[in-house]
Structure formats: C-alpha cells, structure tokens
Design a protein around this motif. Structure first.
Motif, PDB file in Angstrom:
ATOM      1  N   GLU A  33       0.806  -1.217   0.000  1.00 11.81           N
ATOM      2  CA  GLU A  33       0.000   0.000   0.000  1.00 11.81           C
ATOM      3  C   GLU A  33       0.840   1.268   0.000  1.00 11.81           C
ATOM      4  O   GLU A  33       0.479   2.249  -0.638  1.00 11.81           O
ATOM      5  CB  GLU A  33      -0.948   0.005   1.200  1.00 11.81           C
ATOM      6  N   GLN A  34       1.948   1.269   0.727  1.00  7.63           N
ATOM      7  CA  GLN A  34       2.761   2.488   0.799  1.00  7.63           C
ATOM      8  C   GLN A  34       3.712   2.577  -0.394  1.00  7.63           C
ATOM      9  O   GLN A  34       3.965   1.597  -1.064  1.00  7.63           O
ATOM     10  CB  GLN A  34       3.542   2.543   2.126  1.00  7.63           C
ATOM     11  N   ARG A  35       4.212   3.774  -0.614  1.00  7.29           N
ATOM     12  CA  ARG A  35       5.195   3.982  -1.672  1.00  7.29           C
ATOM     13  C   ARG A  35       6.477   3.241  -1.319  1.00  7.29           C
ATOM     14  O   ARG A  35       6.826   3.122  -0.158  1.00  7.29           O
ATOM     15  CB  ARG A  35       5.491   5.468  -1.825  1.00  7.29           C
ATOM     16  N   ALA A  36       7.167   2.780  -2.338  1.00  7.56           N
ATOM     17  CA  ALA A  36       8.440   2.083  -2.135  1.00  7.56           C
ATOM     18  C   ALA A  36       9.576   3.074  -2.327  1.00  7.56           C
ATOM     19  O   ALA A  36       9.648   3.751  -3.353  1.00  7.56           O
ATOM     20  CB  ALA A  36       8.567   0.938  -3.139  1.00  7.56           C
ATOM     21  N   THR A  37      10.456   3.160  -1.365  1.00  4.57           N
ATOM     22  CA  THR A  37      11.608   4.053  -1.513  1.00  4.57           C
ATOM     23  C   THR A  37      12.712   3.332  -2.266  1.00  4.57           C
ATOM     24  O   THR A  37      12.775   2.097  -2.306  1.00  4.57           O
ATOM     25  CB  THR A  37      12.142   4.493  -0.131  1.00  4.57           C
ATOM     26  N   SER A  38      13.600   4.115  -2.853  1.00 11.72           N
ATOM     27  CA  SER A  38      14.760   3.531  -3.533  1.00 11.72           C
ATOM     28  C   SER A  38      15.586   2.715  -2.556  1.00 11.72           C
ATOM     29  O   SER A  38      16.138   1.670  -2.912  1.00 11.72           O
ATOM     30  CB  SER A  38      15.618   4.631  -4.153  1.00 11.72           C
ATOM     31  N   GLU A  39      15.663   3.173  -1.324  1.00 13.26           N
ATOM     32  CA  GLU A  39      16.439   2.473  -0.297  1.00 13.26           C
ATOM     33  C   GLU A  39      15.811   1.113   0.025  1.00 13.26           C
ATOM     34  O   GLU A  39      16.516   0.106   0.128  1.00 13.26           O
ATOM     35  CB  GLU A  39      16.557   3.328   0.971  1.00 13.26           C
ATOM     36  N   SER A  40      14.485   1.073   0.193  1.00 13.49           N
ATOM     37  CA  SER A  40      13.834  -0.202   0.529  1.00 13.49           C
ATOM     38  C   SER A  40      13.923  -1.184  -0.639  1.00 13.49           C
ATOM     39  O   SER A  40      14.139  -2.376  -0.435  1.00 13.49           O
ATOM     40  CB  SER A  40      12.388   0.007   0.970  1.00 13.49           C
ATOM     41  N   GLY A  46      19.357  -6.244  -2.880  1.00 15.85           N
ATOM     42  CA  GLY A  46      20.773  -6.396  -2.553  1.00 15.85           C
ATOM     43  C   GLY A  46      21.656  -5.473  -3.360  1.00 15.85           C
ATOM     44  O   GLY A  46      22.768  -5.838  -3.749  1.00 15.85           O
ATOM     45  N   THR A  47      21.170  -4.275  -3.625  1.00 16.85           N
ATOM     46  CA  THR A  47      21.942  -3.286  -4.380  1.00 16.85           C
ATOM     47  C   THR A  47      21.751  -1.931  -3.721  1.00 16.85           C
ATOM     48  O   THR A  47      21.017  -1.798  -2.746  1.00 16.85           O
ATOM     49  CB  THR A  47      21.524  -3.272  -5.870  1.00 16.85           C
ATOM     50  N   ASN A  48      22.395  -0.913  -4.268  1.00 18.54           N
ATOM     51  CA  ASN A  48      22.254   0.397  -3.627  1.00 18.54           C
ATOM     52  C   ASN A  48      21.150   1.224  -4.284  1.00 18.54           C
ATOM     53  O   ASN A  48      20.717   0.956  -5.399  1.00 18.54           O
ATOM     54  CB  ASN A  48      23.594   1.148  -3.578  1.00 18.54           C
ATOM     55  N   ALA A  49      20.703   2.229  -3.544  1.00 19.13           N
ATOM     56  CA  ALA A  49      19.572   3.056  -3.969  1.00 19.13           C
ATOM     57  C   ALA A  49      19.846   3.793  -5.274  1.00 19.13           C
ATOM     58  O   ALA A  49      18.921   4.011  -6.065  1.00 19.13           O
ATOM     59  CB  ALA A  49      19.216   4.043  -2.859  1.00 19.13           C
ATOM     60  N   ALA A  50      21.096   4.159  -5.524  1.00 22.51           N
ATOM     61  CA  ALA A  50      21.418   4.873  -6.769  1.00 22.51           C
ATOM     62  C   ALA A  50      21.157   3.990  -7.990  1.00 22.51           C
ATOM     63  O   ALA A  50      20.643   4.473  -9.008  1.00 22.51           O
ATOM     64  CB  ALA A  50      22.870   5.343  -6.749  1.00 22.51           C
ATOM     65  N   ARG A  53      17.369   3.926  -8.461  1.00 25.23           N
ATOM     66  CA  ARG A  53      16.868   5.176  -9.058  1.00 25.23           C
ATOM     67  C   ARG A  53      17.184   5.239 -10.550  1.00 25.23           C
ATOM     68  O   ARG A  53      16.329   5.618 -11.356  1.00 25.23           O
ATOM     69  CB  ARG A  53      17.459   6.390  -8.342  1.00 25.23           C
ATOM     70  N   ARG A  54      18.390   4.850 -10.918  1.00 27.42           N
ATOM     71  CA  ARG A  54      18.794   4.889 -12.323  1.00 27.42           C
ATOM     72  C   ARG A  54      17.937   3.934 -13.155  1.00 27.42           C
ATOM     73  O   ARG A  54      17.479   4.276 -14.244  1.00 27.42           O
ATOM     74  CB  ARG A  54      20.283   4.545 -12.434  1.00 27.42           C
ATOM     75  N   THR A  55      17.692   2.745 -12.630  1.00 23.23           N
ATOM     76  CA  THR A  55      16.901   1.766 -13.377  1.00 23.23           C
ATOM     77  C   THR A  55      15.433   2.173 -13.449  1.00 23.23           C
ATOM     78  O   THR A  55      14.807   2.100 -14.510  1.00 23.23           O
ATOM     79  CB  THR A  55      17.046   0.372 -12.738  1.00 23.23           C
ATOM     80  N   LEU A  56      14.880   2.624 -12.324  1.00 26.13           N
ATOM     81  CA  LEU A  56      13.472   3.033 -12.316  1.00 26.13           C
ATOM     82  C   LEU A  56      13.233   4.300 -13.131  1.00 26.13           C
ATOM     83  O   LEU A  56      12.105   4.527 -13.587  1.00 26.13           O
ATOM     84  CB  LEU A  56      12.970   3.209 -10.884  1.00 26.13           C
ATOM     85  N   ALA A  57      14.266   5.097 -13.333  1.00 22.37           N
ATOM     86  CA  ALA A  57      14.110   6.302 -14.157  1.00 22.37           C
ATOM     87  C   ALA A  57      13.650   5.944 -15.571  1.00 22.37           C
ATOM     88  O   ALA A  57      12.801   6.634 -16.150  1.00 22.37           O
ATOM     89  CB  ALA A  57      15.411   7.095 -14.193  1.00 22.37           C
ATOM     90  N   GLY A  58      14.184   4.868 -16.127  1.00 18.82           N
ATOM     91  CA  GLY A  58      13.748   4.426 -17.450  1.00 18.82           C
ATOM     92  C   GLY A  58      12.291   3.999 -17.460  1.00 18.82           C
ATOM     93  O   GLY A  58      11.553   4.273 -18.410  1.00 18.82           O
ATOM     94  N   LEU A  59      11.861   3.361 -16.385  1.00 23.25           N
ATOM     95  CA  LEU A  59      10.455   2.957 -16.273  1.00 23.25           C
ATOM     96  C   LEU A  59       9.557   4.174 -16.075  1.00 23.25           C
ATOM     97  O   LEU A  59       8.438   4.205 -16.577  1.00 23.25           O
ATOM     98  CB  LEU A  59      10.274   1.954 -15.144  1.00 23.25           C
ATOM     99  N   ARG A  60      10.058   5.171 -15.362  1.00 18.34           N
ATOM    100  CA  ARG A  60       9.279   6.407 -15.173  1.00 18.34           C
ATOM    101  C   ARG A  60       9.110   7.118 -16.513  1.00 18.34           C
ATOM    102  O   ARG A  60       8.016   7.593 -16.833  1.00 18.34           O
ATOM    103  CB  ARG A  60       9.981   7.329 -14.177  1.00 18.34           C
ATOM    104  N   GLU A  61      10.168   7.173 -17.316  1.00 20.05           N
ATOM    105  CA  GLU A  61      10.089   7.831 -18.628  1.00 20.05           C
ATOM    106  C   GLU A  61       9.059   7.168 -19.536  1.00 20.05           C
ATOM    107  O   GLU A  61       8.483   7.821 -20.397  1.00 20.05           O
ATOM    108  CB  GLU A  61      11.467   7.827 -19.298  1.00 20.05           C
ATOM    109  N   GLN A  62       8.822   5.881 -19.341  1.00 20.95           N
ATOM    110  CA  GLN A  62       7.840   5.151 -20.159  1.00 20.95           C
ATOM    111  C   GLN A  62       6.450   5.103 -19.520  1.00 20.95           C
ATOM    112  O   GLN A  62       5.568   4.416 -20.017  1.00 20.95           O
ATOM    113  CB  GLN A  62       8.343   3.727 -20.416  1.00 20.95           C
ATOM    114  N   GLY A  63       6.280   5.825 -18.399  1.00 18.03           N
ATOM    115  CA  GLY A  63       4.967   5.891 -17.766  1.00 18.03           C
ATOM    116  C   GLY A  63       4.567   4.632 -17.016  1.00 18.03           C
ATOM    117  O   GLY A  63       3.375   4.403 -16.787  1.00 18.03           O
TER     118      GLY A  63
END
Length: 161
Positions: A33-40, A46-50, A53-63
C-alpha cells in the motif's frame, strides 16, 4: 581453404537480470500500500539506492512508475499491472540484448564464415522476434496471478518494501 579462428572465450556467461529484477519490484509495488523508496527496493534487491533510481528512471520515462519526492515519497505504479507488458518493462529497463551468441567476425573474408554469419544472424533475429512477441503478450497481472496462486497454495513468503 581453412579459416583461422580465435580460441573460445573462457569467461563465464554473464546474464543481465535487470528485467527479472524490475518485474519482481513492480509486482511487489502492486502488493504494498505504501510507496516504495529507492532504499527499501535496494535492500530487497541487494543493491544500492542509486542503482534503483537509475533503473526506475527508465520505467518512469515510459509511464510505468511515478516518483514523489520528500517525506512520504517514493515510487508507485503509474499504470495497472494489466496495462503493463513484459515487453514494456524490457524496453524501459535498458536491457541491451537477449542473446550472448554472436558471430566471430562481422566482415569475414572466408565464404564459409559468411554463410555461418548469415544463418546464425537470421536465426537469432527470428528467435528474438518470437521472444519479443511473447513478451508483448504477457502482462504483469499474469505474473501477479501466478504469485497469488502460489500464496494460496501455501507457497510461502513475500518481501517487504
């Protein structure tokens, strides 16, 4: 005439798990239900938040996902799972190629190698087209339905985001 060949590579096969990881994240995002943070998400993968963010940015650009900054912010789905195909995520995640198979020399002088290249490249193109067509036919809601079935059968456990 016998053609010379480079010795086979001793490198282990490297796989690109970005598609698998993003599919995993997106179904989790739908189930929480809650938003997922890059950290969580980073902790879950098993990776870092950066990297997240970089990977999800591509998904954000595609809506596919949306991001909200600040306290209480994080990543959410921008579309229903039924409106997202594996192909959408594949294309948005920056995955480069489906196959590690390739030709030894793109412009060989050897006629045998030219024939090998022609057949191998056309076969791989056909296989890639078939896989991408299958990716287009599978919705993330199909993955979520399979997950739900496994949970009902007592299959176990799900990460928290």
């Amino acid at each position: 005439m016998i053609c010379s060949q480079a010795p086979p590579s001793k490198d282990p096969v490297r796989t690109d798990s970005r598609l698998s990881r993003m599919l995993h994240v997106l179904v989790h995002m739908d189930r929480h239900e809650q938003r997922a943070t890059s950290e969580s998400i980073g902790r879950m993968l098993g990776t870092n938040a950066a990297v997240v963010r970089r990977t999800l940015a591509g998904l954000r650009e595609q809506g596919i996902v949306a991001a909200e900054r600040g306290p209480g912010g994080g990543w959410t789905l921008a579309r229903e799972l039924s409106q997202i195909s594996l192909l959408d995520v594949y294309q948005a995640s920056g995955t480069t190629t489906l196959f590690t198979i390739g030709v030894a020399d793109r412009t060989p002088d050897c006629l045998v190698e030219q024939s090998v290249n022609t057949m191998l490249e056309s076969t791989l193109e056909d296989a890639e087209a078939a896989i991408l067509a299958r990716f287009a036919s599978i919705r993330l809601s199909d993955i979520a339905a399979d997950f739900d079935r496994r949970m009902r059968a007592g299959g176990g456990w799900m990460h928290d985001l």
